[in-house]
Design a protein around this motif. Structure first.
Motif, short mmCIF file in Angstrom:
data_model
loop_
_atom_site.label_atom_id
_atom_site.label_comp_id
_atom_site.label_asym_id
_atom_site.label_seq_id
_atom_site.Cartn_x
_atom_site.Cartn_y
_atom_site.Cartn_z
N ASP A 192 0.84 -1.20 0.00
CA ASP A 192 0.00 0.00 0.00
C ASP A 192 0.88 1.25 0.00
O ASP A 192 1.59 1.52 0.95
N MET A 311 -9.46 -2.52 -2.62
CA MET A 311 -10.40 -1.65 -1.88
C MET A 311 -11.84 -2.09 -2.14
O MET A 311 -12.10 -3.02 -2.91
N GLU A 320 -10.11 5.52 2.88
CA GLU A 320 -8.98 4.61 3.06
C GLU A 320 -8.14 4.61 1.78
O GLU A 320 -8.65 4.86 0.70
N SER A 321 -6.88 4.29 1.90
CA SER A 321 -6.05 4.12 0.71
C SER A 321 -6.35 2.76 0.06
O SER A 321 -7.10 1.96 0.62
N ILE A 322 -5.79 2.55 -1.12
CA ILE A 322 -6.08 1.34 -1.91
C ILE A 322 -4.88 0.39 -1.86
O ILE A 322 -3.87 0.64 -2.50
N PRO A 323 -4.99 -0.72 -1.12
CA PRO A 323 -3.88 -1.68 -1.10
C PRO A 323 -3.87 -2.46 -2.42
O PRO A 323 -4.91 -2.68 -3.03
N GLN B 53 -13.01 -0.90 9.86
CA GLN B 53 -11.67 -0.84 10.45
C GLN B 53 -11.62 -1.66 11.74
O GLN B 53 -10.61 -2.28 12.06
N ASN B 87 -17.78 -6.74 1.63
CA ASN B 87 -17.66 -6.65 0.18
C ASN B 87 -16.18 -6.52 -0.18
O ASN B 87 -15.44 -5.76 0.45
N GLN B 88 -15.75 -7.28 -1.19
CA GLN B 88 -14.35 -7.30 -1.63
C GLN B 88 -13.40 -7.72 -0.51
O GLN B 88 -12.20 -7.43 -0.55
N THR B 90 -12.57 -6.76 2.36
CA THR B 90 -11.63 -5.72 2.76
C THR B 90 -11.08 -5.91 4.18
O THR B 90 -10.00 -5.42 4.49
N ASN B 93 -8.04 -7.88 3.52
CA ASN B 93 -7.09 -7.14 2.68
C ASN B 93 -6.36 -6.07 3.48
O ASN B 93 -5.15 -5.89 3.34
N TYR B 94 -7.11 -5.33 4.32
CA TYR B 94 -6.48 -4.24 5.08
C TYR B 94 -5.63 -4.78 6.23
O TYR B 94 -4.62 -4.19 6.58
N ARG B 97 -2.13 -5.53 5.01
CA ARG B 97 -1.18 -4.42 4.76
C ARG B 97 -0.02 -4.46 5.74
O ARG B 97 1.10 -4.07 5.42
#
Lengths: 335, 335
Positions: A192, A311, A320-323, B53, B87-88, B90, B93-94, B97
């Motif tokens: 990211d 994202m 939020e930023s896009i990983p 989050q 969804n997706q 996340t 995914n987050y 990071r």
């Protein structure tokens, strides 16, 4: 144990690509790779009433065609790895209702084809399966209304935005068979760089593509120019330039790089702004353009690096930023 | 080749469970399994500003705790398999990071924990990795607003509805180590009995659970009563009854079946209607209740069958039926 160095798995007995298929819609039928597609539906609905059902139908046609070309029946498949861009991956889920095969559902955004191909190959190389399949898709109309605006809204596109492909790719692998072969896989890490522009996903994914490529080069001890071509997908115009810049900063010059997002469409004639994108973009370029050239021997050895922006519309609205993530598969016309 | 019969992989050298962790929120802290959890945040925000989050933070705490308890550093992990309900995907995914590990993103709804555990074990058994991790989560507040109504709306719940757990489970596996062990895995097929009631997902998933269980029993040639317990997750009250009925029709009587959705909460005291659900439900019951008893030797051999409902809010509005999937993992206190 397979030969594992760093993050890369080098397969002692590389799985064979038994067959593959690419299916696309109207825009894909007008693009430079159209001849390599197995099925093109210029209506883009694939005879269904909703865009989501259209995507499932397209994926089902792709799976069926790939199996037929491979001479493999669904019953002979040990495991199928599939994913797409719809919320809860419903395109794949609904396709699998009619495919009686053990199913491993995936989500790594537009990196899903390389993720699935890597898993499908690893399962065979690890003696966990004899025949596997990797399948992936995206549909422009389903993706636009989910990620951006419904088509009816007529929203204006930015020049950095990419065009989600209406396409599906499917690859059948086996423990025994002729070329092409899957020789190695590098599963990527989430990277990211803090990009927050949802219309510039190429920039968000380029650092991940660079990280995975540099990791593979280090793990393999090889140079980029040793490969006939290094395919990424789908960074588009903006992300491709960024990838080359990041690599150059790390002392790696890319002279043989092509991006699936820039291959699928004619950017000037087809108004796709920064290029193509979507799970189906790299999946269908793999199956319509890359694998056929490996099979014929025109390409000897290539890297296929699919990239994903991780994202969601929710995280975007939450600023939020896009990983990004990128998975790499080494494909060869010989073992 | 591993010993594969039908759809089931029997591992010649069963991977070892090096460590595991369960993390939950307020409702989970008031439930009967609270003592087995490693971390409970009674505020349910985990110190974050958005529910999404919060879920990522909860998953990160779970990964960190599981790694610490295993004595494994992130650098020593070859691959991490993770998924969630957002969804997706996340949440995962987050989380990734901040975890520099090759990442394979999954989506099989509430079957994701068994899917990830099966893949993590298969990778080790197949010599593709030495240390892997499976991680999964769900968050009540993030799921409610995504799948049903925002909490502020105060929507009324139906008696067949289930309560999405705010919980995460993580399991670290290794090629060398003590008990418990992952002895076999059956990746399930997508089964659709035509259920369309989004508030009755137990009924939609029960046929898939039955299919995977019956497949495993056939593949292994074993009887249900040979196992100390057969855990499903999360069918809830309605789905559990249905599973037992379907199995009985096939001549298989289940006398030792427990559902994770009925274990995590006290249904009468905690007002969870038909029981708990969500990816984190079976994941956290596995790590707070099942694995500790296998480690202590209180349980000798169990089946863990996580079940997923593969619809989305979009397919529901399009009046599609709800396909189900179930993945099975055989866990033992000995090899």
């Amino acid at each position: 144990m397979q030969n594992k160095k760093g993050d890369t798995l080098f397969f002692r007995t590389p799985p064979s690509v038994l067959g593959y298929a690419a299916v696309g819609g109207k825009k894909e039928s007008e693009g430079p790779l159209a001849d390599g597609f197995d099925v093109l539906d210029t209506d883009t609905t694939f005879g269904e009433k909703t865009w989501e059902q259209s995507e499932s139908r397209m994926q089902a046609i792709c799976a069926e065609t790939a199996l037929k070309k491979s001479g493999v029946t669904p019953k002979e498949l040990d495991c199928l790895f599939a994913g797409d861009l719809e919320n809860q991956c419903t395109a794949s889920n609904y396709t699998m209702r009619d495919l009686p095969v053990p199913f491993v559902g995936l989500y790594n955004a537009c990196a899903t084809m390389a993720e699935g191909l890597g898993l499908a190959a690893a399962f065979i190389a690890g003696g966990l399966a004899q025949r596997t399949m990797a399948l992936a898709s995206s549909h422009f109309c389903a993706a636009e209304r989910q990620y951006r605006f419904p088509l009816e809204y007529g929203g204006k596109r930015t020049p950095t935005s990419q065009w989600t492909a209406t396409a599906s790719g499917g690859v059948v692998l086996g423990s025994v068979g002729g070329p092409p072969y899957v020789k190695a896989v590098t599963f990527g890490r989430v990277i990211d760089y803090g990009i927050k522009d949802i219309n510039n996903m190429g920039a968000a994914m380029a650092p991940a593509a660079a990280h995975t490529l540099l990791t593979f080069l280090k793990d393999s001890g090889r140079q980029p120019e040793e490969f006939d071509r290094i395919f990424t997908g789908d960074l588009g115009a903006v992300g491709s330039t960024l990838l080359e810049e990041i690599c150059e900063k790390e002392g790696v010059k890319l002279t043989n790089h092509s991006d699936c997002g820039l291959l699928l469409y004619d950017r000037e004639q087809q108004q796709v702004d920064a290029g193509g994108s979507g799970v189906g973009c790299s999946a269908s370029v793999l199956c319509s353009h890359i694998l056929p050239q490996l099979k014929s021997g025109k390409l000897r050895e290539v890297l296929f690096i699919a990239t994903g922006a991780l994202m969601s519309p929710t995280t975007f609205m939450q600023k939020e930023s896009i990983p990004g993530i990128a998975h790499l598969v080494l494909l060869g016309s010989g073992k």
